[in-house]
Write an enzyme that holds these catalytic residues in place. Structure first.
Site, PDB file in Angstrom:
ATOM      1  N   ASP A 143      10.165   2.817  -2.920  1.00 41.70           N
ATOM      2  CA  ASP A 143       9.309   2.290  -3.982  1.00 41.70           C
ATOM      3  C   ASP A 143       8.091   1.537  -3.446  1.00 41.70           C
ATOM      4  OD1 ASP A 143       8.392   0.502  -6.171  1.00 41.70           O
ATOM      5  OD2 ASP A 143      10.081   1.372  -7.222  1.00 41.70           O
ATOM      6  N   SER A 171       4.706   2.234  -7.912  1.00 40.87           N
ATOM      7  CA  SER A 171       5.933   2.561  -8.612  1.00 40.87           C
ATOM      8  C   SER A 171       5.643   3.236  -9.956  1.00 40.87           C
ATOM      9  CB  SER A 171       6.773   1.292  -8.785  1.00 40.87           C
ATOM     10  OG  SER A 171       8.088   1.584  -9.203  1.00 40.87           O
TER      11      SER A 171
END
Length: 753
Positions: free
Chosen positions: A317, A79
């Site tokens: 993500d 991320s």
């Protein structure tokens, strides 16, 4: 002068808007690497914190006699951490600067820039009934919001929070193509900025791993006893990049880096899921050609590409399933070259330790209905502790320490065996290359005789280890996805290998392929040199140390996959007899030639050495077969990698307390609004970026000085003085640029003293 490498493997956590804080940390890591390279190359020191790091390296050399070099050669991220890791990796591999990124972070990481125009409220009257919700969200954070930023930021936060809340609901507010363009703009800004040399030595590869979540999943086949095969859906993806140890214009095509950056940071609910068609549209609009598109998709999305479905993959993500990606970093330890003493550190960057699952909530409260559901499907998987990873690293280090203890206990017996075998001849004769070769063979035969029936078990174990390592090398050369090619190659190599008796066929196979034996022998010799350096004049050991590490580097280079890339087509097409392929591999490895070169190199280093040095080193080198027979079962496959205990360090607000204690809540603004806070105020971003640099500087100095040789210390008070100098240098550099937080800079100067 003793040389030592402090090698950092970075594991970068997700953190949403705390990406700005992590940019500050990564900038200091980059500056430390630049200072180390300049120090090693004898360049003039630069100003700022980089000059402080350079001065520390100089003092370490003067006080301890150790010339330290700091290398960042492994980066693994998820991320927001992966986003920063990609930029840092690009800077290390290419010599590009991270400086152009700062303005982009401060200007572009803002709600008004990130919200898709189609999602934004059209006027100040749009969805006016939602204004109370915005006020409620602002008040939930209490008075802590503006403890370290100017009161003027309150109006900015409230206005942008209102803008955000009144955006279209039940659709991601942030624009995917907007974000992709920002990432490409950042990479272009780096490419257009100043460029220096690569920040790693030639031959030292940089490996970058980025975690991504495959929303729909892809099939993976698993082999069982009954049924023979099952298919499961796998959602974890890791996209790997490497520069192979050579300078490059770019670590990878900017489209490939943007693919990984956009996919890994597609925070659920905030950004739309990423698809390759989005990147195609952005590149087309920018007029950017992507020549390696098909090859990259086949590597990054092998299951999807195999059925021509890469365009249908939906990626979100990377922190959903792997917020702390230690495993890719551990796997990257393979194939690390080693030409000097190494202190390997795993450094994980956690921007908000303790801020998990609503830590501010009253502990006695029963979780509510929605809190339980949200925690189960989102927060709990993301915040799973890293204990398992740390335990695996600790077990590896414990196994290595245990092996060293066994070697220490066996040393008197082994040395007695070698001295009894050679007598005084060993020290009266000049150790030429030819003699070293004969002595090695004689010592090996003696170890086999003395081990008795246990030697057959040792040979079987060593042969099995070599078969596994050869199959693994071919697997990496072939670079095919999934477990099936790995299993096939292991079976075919085992079928082509000798049966495992102690005859000539087994001996020839080991001479051709037993790379691990050579590497373990030289690592044992290098550790013996380090032990002798405590008591002996180091100048007498310098030539020996250089010869050992040069030879070790040659063996390690032979075992990397890149030199054998020409075999890739043969590996992928292998379905039956592996003997012809193994013959080609043996010719490329050419280990017998490397053995002769090593003997010559070591003989030259032994020549003229004092007996106090010559005796223990010769006894260690020739006695290695005795040691190896006793310790190989303890290695459990670790012999080919960096063969030293791994230490783990953390960089987080909780660990950097020289200026201010209290952790993230006392320093960072990005933790507000469930870690989206920095998106709502430039003052917040400037605050977090500055604290990132300060915390990064403090922890890097701690880590650097913790790598000093045992018993070595700088002058009393030097640690605190170095930190103060770094803090002041950072404030001097940033004060003219950070115009939204003058009160914070003034306050920090008083706190630093």
């Amino acid at each position: 002068m003793r040389e030592k490498e402090l090698r950092l493997a970075l594991v970068c956590y997700g953190g949403i808007s705390l990406a700005v804080y992590m940019h500050g940390i990564s900038k200091e890591i980059w500056r430390m690497a630049r200072a180390s390279r300049a120090f090693h190359d004898g360049e003039e020191p630069e100003l700022g914190s980089q000059g402080v790091y350079r001065q520390l390296l100089t003092e370490i050399e003067e006080v301890t006699g150790t010339r330290m070099r700091v290398l960042v050669d492994i980066i693994s991220g998820a991320s927001a951490g992966a986003l920063n890791g990609i930029f840092l990796a690009q800077a290390i591999a290419t010599g590009q600067s991270l400086e152009p990124l700062t303005d982009l972070w401060l200007d572009s990481a803002d709600v008004t820039a990130l919200i898709d125009p189609g999602q934004a409220p059209q006027s100040r009257f749009t969805k006016a009934w939602a204004l109370p919700l915005a006020c409620l969200a602002a008040n939930r954070s209490g008075d802590r919001i503006d403890e370290t930023v100017e009161p003027a930021a309150r109006d900015e936060v409230r206005a942008k929070l209102s803008h955000f809340v009144r955006s279209r609901w039940f659709e991601p507010p942030f624009g995917g193509e907007l974000f992709t363009n920002m990432i490409l703009d950042a990479l272009d800004a780096m490419a257009a900025g100043p460029r220096g040399p690569r920040l790693l030595p030639d031959g030292q590869p940089l490996d970058l791993s980025v975690t991504v979540t495959d929303f729909r999943g892809h099939p993976e086949r698993l082999s069982l006893n009954s049924p023979a095969e099952v298919v499961e859906t796998e959602h974890r993806l890791v996209i790997d990049f490497t520069d192979g140890g050579a300078p490059r214009e770019t670590l990878a095509h900017t489209a490939e880096l943007a693919f990984a950056a956009r996919a890994t940071s597609s925070f659920p609910g905030a950004f739309p899921p990423f698809r390759v068609t989005e990147l195609d549209q952005v590149l087309a609009a920018r007029g950017t050609h992507w020549p390696g598109r098909a090859d990259f998709l086949a590597r990054a999305l092998p299951r999807h590409a195999a059925v021509n479905g890469a365009e249908q993959a939906v990626l979100i993500d990377g922190s959903v399933l792997a917020n702390a990606p230690f495993r890719p970093a551990i796997e990257a330890l393979r194939e690390r070259p080693a030409r000097r003493q190494i202190d390997r550190r795993f450094v994980f960057i956690d921007p908000s330790p303790g801020i998990k699952l609503g830590v501010r909530a009253i502990a006695s409260e029963q979780p509510g209905f929605f809190q339980t559901i949200i925690g189960a499907v989102s927060e709990l998987p993301r915040q799973q502790p890293i204990r398992d990873n740390l335990e695996a690293i600790a077990e590896r280090s414990h196994r290595i320490d245990r092996m060293r203890a066994v070697i220490r206990s066996l040393r008197p017996q082994v040395e007695a065996q070698i001295e009894g075998l050679f007598g005084y001849t060993l020290f009266l004769d000049r150790p030429t290359a030819t003699r070293l070769g004969h002595w090695r063979a004689r010592a090996h035969a003696a170890a086999a005789r003395n081990a008795g029936y246990a030697y057959a078990a040792y040979v079987h174990l060593k042969l099995a280890s070599v078969i596994d390592s050869v199959a693994d090398l071919l697997d990496r050369v072939g670079d095919e996805p999934g477990p099936a090619p790995t299993a096939r190659l292991r079976r075919l190599v085992a079928d082509a290998a000798p049966s495992g008796d102690t005859g000539a066929a087994t001996a020839d196979f080991l001479r051709d392929f037993d790379l691990g034996f050579r590497i373990r022998r030289l690592r044992l010799l290098s550790r013996r040199i380090s032990e002798l350096e405590v008591d002996e004049d180091e100048t007498g050991l310098a030539a020996m140390r250089e010869a050992v590490y040069e030879s070790l580097g040659n063996y390690l280079e032979a075992g990397r996959s890149e030199p054998h890339a020409g075999l890739r087509r043969a590996v992928r097409s292998l379905r039956s007899d592996a003997a012809p392929l193994l013959a080609r591999l043996a010719a490329q490895l050419d280990l017998r030639r490397l053995d002769l070169e090593t003997d010559a190199r070591l003989a030259a280093a032994f020549t003229g050495a004092r007996r106090e040095i010559l005796r223990p080193l010769l006894l260690t080198y020739l006695g290695f077969p005795f040691f190896d027979a006793a310790t190989l079962p303890l290695l459990q496959g670790e012999g080919l990698d960096e063969f030293d205990p791994v230490k783990v360090d953390r960089i987080s607000p909780d660990d950097a307390t020289s200026i201010r204690g209290g952790g993230a809540e006392a320093t960072l603004k990005g933790i507000q609004f469930n870690s989206f806070g920095a998106f709502f105020s430039r003052a917040y971003r400037e605050n977090d970026y500055l604290w990132g640099r300060l915390h990064g500087a403090e922890r890097l100095i701690d880590i650097l000085l913790s790598s000093l040789p045992p018993g070595a210390r700088l002058k009393p008070g030097r640690l605190a003085a170095a930190k103060r100098a770094a803090f002041r240098a950072i404030l001097d550099e940033e004060e003219p640029k950070l115009t939204a937080i003058p009160g914070l800079v003034e306050s920090l100067r008083k706190e630093i003293g």
